[in-house]
Scaffold this motif. Structure first.
Motif, PDB file in Angstrom:
ATOM      1  N   PRO A  16      -1.940   1.070   9.548  1.00 32.84           N
ATOM      2  CA  PRO A  16      -3.111   0.593  10.294  1.00 32.84           C
ATOM      3  C   PRO A  16      -3.530  -0.823   9.909  1.00 32.84           C
ATOM      4  CG  PRO A  16      -3.451   2.849   9.559  1.00 32.84           C
ATOM      5  CD  PRO A  16      -2.223   2.349   8.869  1.00 32.84           C
ATOM      6  N   ILE A  17      -3.359  -1.171   8.636  1.00 37.11           N
ATOM      7  CA  ILE A  17      -3.716  -2.519   8.180  1.00 37.11           C
ATOM      8  C   ILE A  17      -2.742  -3.543   8.755  1.00 37.11           C
ATOM      9  CG2 ILE A  17      -3.967  -3.977   6.137  1.00 37.11           C
ATOM     10  CD1 ILE A  17      -4.785  -1.444   4.605  1.00 37.11           C
ATOM     11  N   ALA A  18      -1.452  -3.219   8.757  1.00 38.38           N
ATOM     12  CA  ALA A  18      -0.451  -4.137   9.304  1.00 38.38           C
ATOM     13  C   ALA A  18      -0.681  -4.376  10.792  1.00 38.38           C
ATOM     14  CB  ALA A  18       0.951  -3.572   9.071  1.00 38.38           C
ATOM     15  N   LEU A  19      -1.001  -3.315  11.534  1.00 38.70           N
ATOM     16  CA  LEU A  19      -1.201  -3.452  12.974  1.00 38.70           C
ATOM     17  C   LEU A  19      -2.495  -4.193  13.297  1.00 38.70           C
ATOM     18  CD1 LEU A  19      -0.034   0.094  14.114  1.00 38.70           C
ATOM     19  CD2 LEU A  19       1.165  -2.061  14.463  1.00 38.70           C
ATOM     20  N   ALA A  20      -3.524  -3.978  12.482  1.00 39.54           N
ATOM     21  CA  ALA A  20      -4.798  -4.637  12.744  1.00 39.54           C
ATOM     22  C   ALA A  20      -4.731  -6.131  12.484  1.00 39.54           C
ATOM     23  CB  ALA A  20      -5.897  -4.002  11.882  1.00 39.54           C
ATOM     24  N   THR A  21      -3.903  -6.532  11.527  1.00 35.74           N
ATOM     25  CA  THR A  21      -3.863  -7.940  11.124  1.00 35.74           C
ATOM     26  C   THR A  21      -2.636  -8.681  11.639  1.00 35.74           C
ATOM     27  OG1 THR A  21      -2.685  -7.414   9.073  1.00 35.74           O
ATOM     28  CG2 THR A  21      -5.101  -7.371   9.005  1.00 35.74           C
ATOM     29  N   ARG A  22      -1.563  -7.942  12.016  1.00 36.36           N
ATOM     30  CA  ARG A  22      -0.262  -8.530  12.361  1.00 36.36           C
ATOM     31  C   ARG A  22       0.285  -9.352  11.193  1.00 36.36           C
ATOM     32  NH1 ARG A  22      -2.394  -6.330  16.454  1.00 36.36           N
ATOM     33  NH2 ARG A  22      -1.844  -6.831  18.615  1.00 36.36           N
ATOM     34  N   GLN A  23      -0.140  -9.024   9.988  1.00 39.63           N
ATOM     35  CA  GLN A  23       0.301  -9.729   8.796  1.00 39.63           C
ATOM     36  C   GLN A  23       1.324  -8.879   8.048  1.00 39.63           C
ATOM     37  OE1 GLN A  23      -0.666 -12.903   7.891  1.00 39.63           O
ATOM     38  NE2 GLN A  23      -1.652 -12.895   9.907  1.00 39.63           N
ATOM     39  N   PRO A  24       2.216  -9.511   7.285  1.00 37.19           N
ATOM     40  CA  PRO A  24       3.197  -8.741   6.511  1.00 37.19           C
ATOM     41  C   PRO A  24       2.518  -7.839   5.478  1.00 37.19           C
ATOM     42  CG  PRO A  24       3.840 -11.050   6.635  1.00 37.19           C
ATOM     43  CD  PRO A  24       2.441 -10.973   7.154  1.00 37.19           C
ATOM     44  N   VAL A  25       2.817  -6.564   5.559  1.00 38.28           N
ATOM     45  CA  VAL A  25       2.303  -5.563   4.625  1.00 38.28           C
ATOM     46  C   VAL A  25       3.488  -4.753   4.121  1.00 38.28           C
ATOM     47  CG1 VAL A  25       0.888  -3.493   4.382  1.00 38.28           C
ATOM     48  CG2 VAL A  25       0.022  -5.432   5.696  1.00 38.28           C
ATOM     49  N   ILE A  26       3.523  -4.474   2.835  1.00 40.55           N
ATOM     50  CA  ILE A  26       4.610  -3.694   2.242  1.00 40.55           C
ATOM     51  C   ILE A  26       4.171  -2.244   2.127  1.00 40.55           C
ATOM     52  CG2 ILE A  26       6.008  -3.336   0.177  1.00 40.55           C
ATOM     53  CD1 ILE A  26       5.731  -6.342  -0.367  1.00 40.55           C
ATOM     54  N   THR A  27       5.000  -1.328   2.629  1.00 41.65           N
ATOM     55  CA  THR A  27       4.730   0.097   2.489  1.00 41.65           C
ATOM     56  C   THR A  27       5.484   0.616   1.275  1.00 41.65           C
ATOM     57  OG1 THR A  27       4.509   0.335   4.885  1.00 41.65           O
ATOM     58  CG2 THR A  27       4.836   2.346   3.614  1.00 41.65           C
ATOM     59  N   ILE A  28       4.758   1.107   0.304  1.00 45.35           N
ATOM     60  CA  ILE A  28       5.379   1.651  -0.912  1.00 45.35           C
ATOM     61  C   ILE A  28       5.659   3.135  -0.695  1.00 45.35           C
ATOM     62  CG2 ILE A  28       5.073   2.119  -3.373  1.00 45.35           C
ATOM     63  CD1 ILE A  28       3.254  -0.298  -3.519  1.00 45.35           C
ATOM     64  N   GLY A  29       6.924   3.518  -0.741  1.00 43.42           N
ATOM     65  CA  GLY A  29       7.275   4.930  -0.627  1.00 43.42           C
ATOM     66  C   GLY A  29       7.587   5.411   0.768  1.00 43.42           C
TER      67      GLY A  29
ATOM     68  N   ALA B 247       0.829  -1.206   0.000  1.00 37.64           N
ATOM     69  CA  ALA B 247       0.000   0.000   0.000  1.00 37.64           C
ATOM     70  C   ALA B 247       0.858   1.248   0.000  1.00 37.64           C
ATOM     71  CB  ALA B 247      -0.931   0.012   1.207  1.00 37.64           C
ATOM     72  N   THR B 248       0.275   2.300  -0.568  1.00 35.88           N
ATOM     73  CA  THR B 248       0.959   3.582  -0.650  1.00 35.88           C
ATOM     74  C   THR B 248       1.112   4.205   0.723  1.00 35.88           C
ATOM     75  OG1 THR B 248      -0.052   3.933  -2.803  1.00 35.88           O
ATOM     76  CG2 THR B 248       0.903   5.848  -1.734  1.00 35.88           C
ATOM     77  N   ASP B 249       2.291   4.528   1.123  1.00 35.73           N
ATOM     78  CA  ASP B 249       2.727   5.254   2.310  1.00 35.73           C
ATOM     79  C   ASP B 249       2.257   4.641   3.625  1.00 35.73           C
ATOM     80  OD1 ASP B 249       0.320   6.600   3.397  1.00 35.73           O
ATOM     81  OD2 ASP B 249       0.369   7.769   1.557  1.00 35.73           O
ATOM     82  N   ALA B 250       2.877   5.132   4.712  1.00 30.60           N
ATOM     83  CA  ALA B 250       2.628   4.578   6.040  1.00 30.60           C
ATOM     84  C   ALA B 250       1.222   4.856   6.534  1.00 30.60           C
ATOM     85  CB  ALA B 250       3.648   5.154   7.027  1.00 30.60           C
TER      86      ALA B 250
ATOM     87  N   PHE C 251       7.306   6.578   4.738  1.00 30.17           N
ATOM     88  CA  PHE C 251       6.362   7.323   5.564  1.00 30.17           C
ATOM     89  C   PHE C 251       5.448   8.221   4.744  1.00 30.17           C
ATOM     90  CE2 PHE C 251       5.370  11.234   7.969  1.00 30.17           C
ATOM     91  CZ  PHE C 251       4.566  10.676   8.953  1.00 30.17           C
ATOM     92  N   SER C 252       6.000   9.035   3.883  1.00 28.61           N
ATOM     93  CA  SER C 252       5.198  10.012   3.132  1.00 28.61           C
ATOM     94  C   SER C 252       4.833   9.540   1.738  1.00 28.61           C
ATOM     95  CB  SER C 252       5.963  11.332   3.026  1.00 28.61           C
ATOM     96  OG  SER C 252       7.165  11.147   2.300  1.00 28.61           O
ATOM     97  N   GLY C 253       5.334   8.376   1.331  1.00 34.27           N
ATOM     98  CA  GLY C 253       5.069   7.895  -0.024  1.00 34.27           C
ATOM     99  C   GLY C 253       6.031   8.430  -1.061  1.00 34.27           C
ATOM    100  N   SER C 254       7.042   9.219  -0.639  1.00 32.78           N
ATOM    101  CA  SER C 254       7.950   9.849  -1.596  1.00 32.78           C
ATOM    102  C   SER C 254       9.248   9.075  -1.809  1.00 32.78           C
ATOM    103  CB  SER C 254       8.294  11.267  -1.114  1.00 32.78           C
ATOM    104  OG  SER C 254       8.933  11.220   0.150  1.00 32.78           O
ATOM    105  N   ASP C 255       9.516   8.082  -0.981  1.00 35.72           N
ATOM    106  CA  ASP C 255      10.748   7.305  -1.154  1.00 35.72           C
ATOM    107  C   ASP C 255      10.626   6.369  -2.358  1.00 35.72           C
ATOM    108  OD1 ASP C 255      11.890   8.407   1.150  1.00 35.72           O
ATOM    109  OD2 ASP C 255      10.962   6.901   2.442  1.00 35.72           O
ATOM    110  N   PRO C 256      11.654   6.292  -3.206  1.00 33.66           N
ATOM    111  CA  PRO C 256      11.595   5.458  -4.410  1.00 33.66           C
ATOM    112  C   PRO C 256      11.846   3.982  -4.117  1.00 33.66           C
ATOM    113  CG  PRO C 256      13.701   6.562  -4.315  1.00 33.66           C
ATOM    114  CD  PRO C 256      12.910   7.074  -3.139  1.00 33.66           C
ATOM    115  N   ALA C 257      11.127   3.434  -3.152  1.00 37.02           N
ATOM    116  CA  ALA C 257      11.321   2.030  -2.778  1.00 37.02           C
ATOM    117  C   ALA C 257      10.019   1.504  -2.173  1.00 37.02           C
ATOM    118  CB  ALA C 257      12.466   1.898  -1.777  1.00 37.02           C
ATOM    119  N   PRO C 258       9.691   0.246  -2.447  1.00 41.33           N
ATOM    120  CA  PRO C 258      10.387  -0.639  -3.386  1.00 41.33           C
ATOM    121  C   PRO C 258      10.126  -0.207  -4.826  1.00 41.33           C
ATOM    122  CG  PRO C 258       8.391  -1.684  -2.608  1.00 41.33           C
ATOM    123  CD  PRO C 258       8.526  -0.418  -1.826  1.00 41.33           C
ATOM    124  N   THR C 259      11.049  -0.546  -5.717  1.00 41.10           N
ATOM    125  CA  THR C 259      10.876  -0.243  -7.132  1.00 41.10           C
ATOM    126  C   THR C 259      10.016  -1.322  -7.789  1.00 41.10           C
ATOM    127  OG1 THR C 259      12.916  -1.423  -7.637  1.00 41.10           O
ATOM    128  CG2 THR C 259      13.093   0.956  -7.236  1.00 41.10           C
TER     129      THR C 259
END
Length: 636
Positions: A536-549, A528-531, A551-559
């Motif tokens: 909230p989804i990662a904390l609610a489920t305790r499941q692995p979630v990938i943050t794209i970008g 999902a885009t940004d923190a 904290f703010s969505g501006s980081d170029p990772a993951p590509t």
């Protein structure tokens, strides 16, 4: 009363020498202060849930993965790091491993840091300024609203405070004993504080260095040489982890969150350093002109401003009364330490034009508490024997009550009668302080008791009320405020303003239900885009979630490469993108952008209008924020 009327033959406007033997009242008083700190900082601390979900998600990753812990990863995806030093994340992650990850493991460590800070501050002040000032300083620290806030919120600031106050303790020992090992311990503690919140830890360096140079019982050449050695130790501890991470190939570690070039040193110097003060180009000069009274502004005053004027009086009196005996008394070094700490912090916080949260003022709390306590004890002792000192003390108490009155007026709906009680007690205290000098018949214990009680209410009732309000409120999001907080209005419609849409909480819960029903055997629940979206989804489920970008969505990772590989291997199926984010403009950036790749290779999941009462999403997903689009990515 007995504690405040000893040492009657001491000179006016000076503190008694610290005594090795603790008076009988000191231990019960300290126990009472610690109990107060526990009540305000620890009780019901989990009411805020995960507090700052960005740091909580990092702790979740650290509690489940040693690699994520070592690398300071922001989530279990491990593609982007947190944007602060690793130490807070390590400790929260270890807490999660020890107690099981949850609100308790995330929130309790900071509460314990806050309580420990009160204890260490007491011992530090006791060594230099005596038991009376130490107890009062510890109590003021426990009642400082912003100190209570950071102890009940999982940002790095509570740990930063504890480490810096411990450094002040070690410096005080070094000044008094001349032991090099105490000075080196101070340097190590500052280095650990740097690993907590980077350059903010170095704001106390002028205070520590100046106090050692001016007050330590060594030759100047020896003092400067020892400070140079301590500086080397501090830099080694400060930079060891960051330098080690930069030696790891970029592809084998997380991208440095919120940096412009995947560099920890760039983040330290710019994003979390100079840019915090200068802000955007051209903004600094204008900002300085309009923010010299920042600490007394409506947004900030309730956090720390209550006793600032009293602390200034304490600093001036302390330096004036101890400078002539600076080599023989530890008090002078203490005033230099806490006074420089307060002045540098006030200046930097006031002129900073970059990102600046109100809770950053917690850095000032130990210095303000110590100097204000010293002012009260010094002025009380002097007022008993001098009408001039009594007049000064009365004016200081009235001024302090007026500051509290002004702060409470700004929070008009919060206990409206309290402001008048504070103002009235300031006037009563002033009269009671001056009364014994006006008529001999008023020189009675009852008059002194009235003066002390009224002065205590005038000085501490406001911050105490704000601290109690802080302890009984939830603190979530990224910009918490101590005190009663802003007035909240509940909209009659849903999150997006339409009656037929779900609220944000309902929307997230329903989205999670849909993802879990359709996830299959994918390792990651979602990318999902940004923190703000992913955490909230990662904390609610305790499941692995990938943050794209990040904290703010501006980081170029993951590509796009890692995302494509995860999808093709069946480890990832769903991606949630925010359409409002600015997409890369250059062809090279677009070629490796994960959102761009997802938009071209994955299928949009449509969101038809839904009734909020719908509870089953077996056939279609629920509506969520209109800016967010869910993509289904089947392995090719």
């Amino acid at each position: 009363m007995a504690s405040l009327t000893t040492h009657e033959h001491a000179s006016p406007c000076s503190l008694p020498e610290p005594q090795d033997d603790a008076p009988a009242w000191s231990r019960p008083a300290l126990i009472a202060v610690v109990a107060l700190a526990v009540a305000l900082m620890l009780l019901d601390v989990t009411r805020s849930g995960f507090g700052n979900v960005y740091y909580a998600t990092g702790a979740l990753a650290a509690s489940h993965s040693w690699s994520a812990l070592l690398n300071n990863a922001a989530d279990l995806g491990g593609y982007v790091s947190l944007d602060k030093g690793p130490l807070p994340d390590w400790l929260m992650g270890l807490s999660g491993r020890l107690f099981g990850f949850g609100s308790f493991s995330v929130m309790v460590p900071n509460a314990l840091y806050g309580i420990a800070t009160v204890l260490v501050l007491h011992d530090t002040v006791r060594r230099a300024l005596g038991h009376q000032v130490a107890i009062l300083a510890a109590m003021i620290m426990a009642l400082t609203p912003v100190a209570v806030l950071v102890a009940r919120y999982n940002a790095p600031d509570a740990l930063l405070l504890l480490l810096l106050v411990c450094a002040a303790w070690a410096l005080t020992v070094a000044v008094q004993s001349g032991r090099l090992r105490a000075l080196l311990l101070c340097a190590v503690l500052v280095g650990l504080a740097f690993n907590t919140k980077m350059l903010e830890a170095y704001l106390v360096l002028p205070a520590l260095a100046l106090a050692y140079v001016l007050a330590a019982r060594r030759s100047l050449r020896t003092r400067l040489g020892e400070l140079a050695l301590a500086a080397g130790a501090m830099l080694l501890v400060s930079l060891l982890w960051f330098a080690s991470m930069m030696l790891v190939p970029a592809g084998d570690r997380p991208y440095v969150g919120e940096s412009s070039g995947n560099s920890w040193f760039q983040l330290i110097l710019d994003g979390n350093g100079i840019e915090r003060v200068t802000g955007s180009a051209g903004a600094f000069g204008r900002h300085v002109e309009s923010n010299l009274l920042y600490l007394f502004s409506r947004h900030v005053a309730g956090q720390i401003a209550w006793l600032l004027s009293l602390a200034l009086v304490g600093l001036v009196l302390g330096v004036l009364t101890t400078s002539s005996s600076r080599r023989s008394r530890p008090a002078f070094g203490a005033y230099i330490l806490w006074g420089t700490w307060a002045l540098v912090g006030c200046v930097v916080l006031s002129i900073s034009a970059g990102t600046r949260h109100a809770y950053y003022t917690s850095l000032l709390a130990p210095a303000v508490a110590t100097l204000a306590a010293a002012a009260l004890v010094t002025l009380w002792r002097a007022a008993r024997g001098s009408s001039i000192a009594a007049t000064g003390f009365a004016l200081v108490i009235v001024a302090t009550s007026c500051v509290s009155f002004a702060v409470l007026v700004d929070a008009a709906a919060f206990v409206p009668w309290l402001r008048w009680v504070v103002l009235g007690c300031g006037a009563v205290a002033a009269v009671a302080i001056l009364a014994p000098h006006m008529h001999a018949a008023l020189r009675r214990p009852a008059t002194a008791t009235l003066a002390l009680g009224a002065a205590a209410v005038a000085s501490l009732a406001g911050p105490a009320a704000y601290s109690l309000a802080t302890a009984t409120r939830d603190h979530t999001g990224y910009d918490p405020i101590a005190g009663p907080g802003p007035v909240e209005h509940t909209p009659a419609t849903g999150a997006a303003g339409h009656p037929d849409e779900l609220t944000s909480e309902q929307s997230v819960a329903a989205l999670i239900a849909y993802l879990q029903a359709h996830r299959g055997h994918a390792r990651f629940l979602l990318a999902a885009t940004d923190a703000t979206t992913a955490d909230p989804i990662a904390l609610a489920t305790r499941q692995p979630v990938i943050t794209i970008g990040g904290f703010s969505g501006s980081d170029p990772a993951p590509t796009s490469g890692p995302i494509e590989r995860l999808i093709n291997s069946g480890e990832l199926r769903y991606v949630l993108l925010d359409a409002s984010r600015v997409m890369p403009t250059s062809a090279a950036e677009r070629a490796i952008s994960a959102p761009t790749w997802v938009e071209h290779h994955c299928s949009r999941v449509s969101y038809p209008p839904a009734n909020p009462t719908v509870t089953s999403y077996a056939s279609r997903p629920p509506p969520i924020d209109s800016r967010l689009t869910l993509f289904a990515c089947d392995s090719r």
